[in-house]
Enzyme design. Structure first.
Site: not given
Length: 351
Positions: A40-41, A118, A120, A189, A191, A264
């Site tokens: 997703h990111h 990280q 997601h 950013h 969704h 977000m």
């Protein structure tokens, strides 16, 4: 990622890379090695200490306490100390290269002793098929110092949007540090509900206040860092402000949160400074709607906000005519020739 296996949609998994602490490393480009089918990111953090000593750990807010037997990895924060955002990626964005003489300075005497990646995860298809994942970033690095140092300033909000309505999520912070920042790239950013995110430098007071655009883009397009179009300098006493315009076609409230079904509101500003002194407070946040709007801050003159702030821009920073405005299965489409609708929402916003 070192051949990870996600067990839940919306898993956040982290891995750390130790920097050379004897001499500094200078990063000048970021090349994604990932696909939106899996991720997703992706976020890249600089940490003084990573959140875990494990090779891989669960670094998301979703602990899945009711399903701990299905977790492959221990849970821990992204960073144990000294966290700063260096890079972000989503929606199959392409490579980002920094301007000449600009670099992120890591390791050595800097507080960034580790890089933490990280990811997601958006779905589990490849993992159900028995595959592992190696999503990540390829960095261009050098040991040669550059005269300008890069940093990232992130604006974000909390809050929620009611069903079947439009809403604007807003955040603004005053720069109190004695610094001169030169924004050169921005990233938006959101969704599925995001229409447009915009960022501004706010300078002056009252009727003399000026809102100068740093960047404005639909968050439904590939989410890399894009060059700023205006030559903007941000100094002590200026505000940096961001707004995220959203439309919720669903029959329920959608809140800001960490999963793909939440929302977000993020606006990233990449900047350079002469020398090594970066912005110390590199995150600006607000509680978002309905608790916070620009008009709640007496230092911000909402009458000076450009009318374009809440409009979806034309290509290349917005969808082409006939293309979807929203993500997911929504069917609002871009009609650039149509007159924008005007709406009263606590203060006057124009779409």
């Amino acid at each position: 990622m070192p051949d990870v296996v996600a067990t839940h949609v919306d898993d956040y998994l982290c891995t750390a890379y130790a920097m050379d602490q004897d001499k500094a490393t200078y990063i000048t480009s970021f090349n994604p090695s990932a696909t939106s089918n899996d991720a997703h990111h992706i976020l890249l953090f600089g940490c003084t200490e990573p959140g875990s000593q494990e090779k891989i750990w669960n670094c998301g807010e979703m602990s899945f306490a009711d399903d701990s037997s299905a977790q492959n990895y221990k849970s821990a924060p992204t960073c144990a100390s000294g966290s700063s955002i260096i890079y972000a990626w989503a929606l199959d964005a392409e490579k980002t290269e920094l301007p000449q003489d600009v670099a992120f300075k890591l390791g050595g005497s800097t507080p960034i002793k580790y890089l933490v990646l990280q990811v997601h995860y958006a779905n589990l298809d490849k993992f159900k098929a028995g595959e592992t994942d190696r999503s990540g970033l390829i960095l261009t690095k050098s040991s040669t110092p550059t005269p300008k140092r890069a940093g990232v300033f992130l604006l974000l909000t909390g809050g929620y949007i009611q069903s079947n309505t439009e809403e604007v999520f807003e955040a603004a912070c005053r720069i109190d540090q004695d610094i001169e920042m030169h924004p050169f790239a921005f990233r938006t950013h959101a969704h599925k509900l995001g229409l447009v995110n915009s960022g501004y430098r706010v300078r002056g007071e009252g009727d003399d206040q000026e809102w100068t655009e740093i960047g404005r883009r639909s968050p439904q397009l590939p989410q890399m860092f894009y060059p700023t179009q205006n030559d903007v300098t941000i100094k002590q006493g200026d505000y940096v402000a961001a707004a995220c315009t959203m439309y919720n076609l669903q029959s329920h409230i959608v809140r800001i949160g960490s999963t793909g079904n939440d929302e977000m509101c993020n606006f990233y500003m990449m900047y350079w400074v002469d020398g090594d002194q970066l912005l110390q407070n590199d995150v600006c946040s607000s509680s978002g709607p309905p608790r916070y709007y620009f008009g709640h801050d007496r230092d911000l003159n909402v009458d000076k906000i450009p009318e374009t702030a809440f409009r979806v821009p034309p290509p290349p920073n917005g969808p082409a005519p006939g293309e979807p405005l929203l993500g997911g299965h929504h069917h609002m489409t871009m009609q650039h020739k149509a007159n924008p609708r005007k709406r009263q929402h606590r203060y006057q916003y124009i779409f």
